[in-house]
Write a protein that holds these residues in place. Structure first.
Motif, short mmCIF file in Angstrom:
data_model
loop_
_atom_site.label_atom_id
_atom_site.label_comp_id
_atom_site.label_asym_id
_atom_site.label_seq_id
_atom_site.Cartn_x
_atom_site.Cartn_y
_atom_site.Cartn_z
N LYS A 31 -3.37 6.36 -11.15
CA LYS A 31 -3.24 7.75 -10.77
C LYS A 31 -4.07 8.10 -9.67
CE LYS A 31 -3.73 12.26 -12.98
NZ LYS A 31 -4.35 13.00 -14.29
N ILE A 32 -3.34 8.75 -8.75
CA ILE A 32 -4.07 8.95 -7.45
C ILE A 32 -4.07 10.72 -7.03
CG2 ILE A 32 -3.84 8.67 -4.94
CD1 ILE A 32 -1.50 6.31 -5.83
N SER A 33 -5.11 10.84 -6.43
CA SER A 33 -5.32 12.45 -6.12
C SER A 33 -4.58 12.84 -5.10
CB SER A 33 -7.00 12.66 -5.65
OG SER A 33 -7.03 12.05 -4.48
N PRO A 34 -4.17 14.11 -4.64
CA PRO A 34 -3.37 14.50 -3.83
C PRO A 34 -3.77 14.20 -2.23
CG PRO A 34 -3.51 16.37 -5.30
CD PRO A 34 -4.58 15.03 -5.60
N ASP A 35 -5.01 13.76 -2.11
CA ASP A 35 -5.70 13.26 -0.97
C ASP A 35 -5.78 11.84 -0.92
OD1 ASP A 35 -7.86 13.22 -2.74
OD2 ASP A 35 -9.09 14.43 -1.50
N GLY A 36 -5.09 10.88 -1.62
CA GLY A 36 -5.33 9.53 -1.71
C GLY A 36 -6.42 8.76 -2.29
N LYS A 37 -7.11 9.62 -3.28
CA LYS A 37 -8.27 9.06 -4.05
C LYS A 37 -7.58 8.60 -5.34
CE LYS A 37 -10.98 9.90 -0.51
NZ LYS A 37 -10.29 10.53 0.32
N GLY A 52 0.85 -1.29 -0.04
CA GLY A 52 -0.03 -0.02 0.08
C GLY A 52 0.66 1.24 -0.01
N MET A 53 0.11 2.31 -0.14
CA MET A 53 0.86 3.52 -0.16
C MET A 53 0.41 4.49 0.95
SD MET A 53 0.97 6.79 -2.83
CE MET A 53 1.64 6.01 -4.26
N ILE A 54 1.32 5.22 1.86
CA ILE A 54 1.13 6.14 2.87
C ILE A 54 1.50 7.49 2.77
CG2 ILE A 54 0.82 4.15 4.63
CD1 ILE A 54 3.85 4.69 5.27
N LYS A 55 0.75 8.24 3.29
CA LYS A 55 1.38 9.73 3.48
C LYS A 55 1.53 10.17 4.82
CE LYS A 55 0.85 14.68 2.00
NZ LYS A 55 0.09 15.59 1.40
#
Length: 450
Positions: free
Chosen positions: A230-236, A154-157
């Protein structure tokens, strides 16, 4: 006791060899009980790797005896801070160091803290400890927050103090690229179960691939049908293109054939996505600014996909081998981290190297290393960064080393980190940033940093 005569000894040896050969032929033929023995050995290896193995599986044997900053030429090195991502002797981490190697900050990456119940993963894909996962793919924002791929998990911020901002339950991996609108591109993948069976080349079925995956635990279901996500800056999630479909629809038979010989579970192994610039699009017919430059490792291929449809518009195979990290230069050329293999370096310095490729006339040049003293090699991973002063920062990932080379090939800066006395740390990514890149005033308590 009667001693054997020489003819009798030869006879016994001949019989032993014959029995050994016959046993081998029976084993290769798949007769019982050999398949059971083979499966048992595989399962024993899996249990060892997941529960008993004392070191992270991503590590390689220690190569350098030196450690820390071992070369620092203040006149030729590009001044700044260096961000390192990898598996070090505490946990998977991102660390920030100064030119002398002093640690300025750490971002800790604890999979179990961020996914206490990882329902998006199959049972056997869930790591058993911090030794069973690694991080690869990174972007550092000016406010100190950071994007990270926990490879295929997964990806995390995270914020500057390693607090979770958001997480994405998709198997992102290898690289993170920020588009001009702030959106995020990363390699990911669809499950085999969700893959159209017409894209299963050769004699492979979904059931066969799923069975092999479960038995070996080497690959996840998303390795086969890899995508550009492709992912939005807020993770969508915004959009997703199947790279498997794009290459299949382009009828690239020979590449599929040879990549399946390497791995039928992982025939593509996408390891980077870059955004095509105007300078690059000017050099390739029918390619537009904003299209996607993809590195397809198993096919030794660079490919460009249409940004709107996901269709293949251009591709080129070689002169690199198992490449990583293609970057686009200001003049529209492509620089590639050519992992290569020492035995196949041919007329080049043995090991890995950096190649500049001009897609307009299909010419290339090996621009680093210039001499054997600056040689480097990493079988997997590897990144490079062209610095403003013309130097190049290189991650020699599996050997736990980062070097900065001048255009003439001299080492301006070198940093080495070992995991322990036997293993090298794994540095999956490195980047030099200016000292004023991060906004000032960032502080965390010691508890938060640890």
């Amino acid at each position: 006791m009667r001693k054997d005569t020489i003819p009798e000894l030869f006879s016994r040896v001949a019989y032993s060899i014959l029995i050994f050969v016959c046993g081998g032929l029976i084993a290769l033929s798949g007769y019982e009980p050999f398949p059971y023995i083979q499966k048992s050995l595989v399962k024993i290896k899996i249990v060892w790797n997941e529960y008993v193995h004392p070191h992270p599986l991503i590590l390689s044997k220690k190569y350098y005896d030196k450690e820390g900053v071992t070369v620092y030429n203040k006149k030729t090195a590009y001044q700044g801070w260096t961000i390192l991502q990898g598996t070090f002797n505490e946990t998977p981490q991102v660390i920030l160091i100064d030119m002398e190697g002093h640690v300025l900050h750490k971002w800790n990456v604890d999979f179990f803290k961020f996914w206490p119940e990882p329902h998006h993963l199959k049972r056997y894909q869930i790591p058993k400890s911090k030794l069973n996962y690694h991080i690869q793919g990174l972007h550092l924002y000016k406010d100190g927050s950071i994007l990270i791929n926990i490879n295929y998990k997964g990806m995390i911020k995270l914020d500057y103090c390693s607090h979770l901002i958001w997480k994405l339950n998709r198997p992102t991996h290898h690289s993170i690229t920020i588009d001009s609108d702030g959106s995020i591109w990363a390699p990911s993948g669809y499950l085999i179960e969700d893959t159209d069976k017409r894209y299963l080349v050769g004699d492979r079925s979904k059931n066969k691939l799923i069975k092999d995956e479960k038995e070996h635990h080497l690959f996840t279901s998303s390795h086969y049908n890899q995508t550009a996500l492709k992912i939005s800056p807020d993770g969508k999630i915004i959009s997703e293109y199947s790279i498997l479909k794009a290459l299949f629809d382009a009828n690239i038979e020979s590449s599929f054939f040879f990549s399946h010989l390497i791995s039928h579970l992982d025939p593509l192994h996408i390891n980077d996505i870059e955004i095509v610039t105007s300078a690059l699009s000017d050099k390739i017919k029918n390619v537009n600014k904003g299209d996607l430059l993809i590195s397809v490792r198993q096919m030794n291929m660079l490919a460009i996909l249409d940004k709107k449809t996901g269709k293949l518009k251009w591709h080129n195979i070689g002169p690199w081998l198992f490449q990583h990290d293609p970057d686009i230069t200001k003049d529209g050329n492509i620089t590639v981290f050519n992992n290569s293999r020492p035995e196949f370096s041919l007329n080049k310095i043995k090991g890995s190297n950096l190649i500049t490729y001009d897609p307009q006339n299909s010419t290339y040049d090996v621009y680093q290393p210039k001499n054997k003293n600056a040689a480097f090699y990493t079988r997997i991973m590897g990144t490079h960064q062209r610095l403003p002063n013309g130097n190049t920062l290189i991650s020699e990932s599996t050997r736990g080393r980062v070097i900065e080379l001048t255009p003439s090939g001299d080492i301006a800066w070198e940093y080495i980190q070992n995991y322990d006395n036997r293993f090298a740390s794994n540095i999956s990514y490195s980047q030099r940033i200016d000292r004023d890149y991060l906004l000032s005033g960032k502080q965390c308590s010691p508890k938060e940093e640890n």
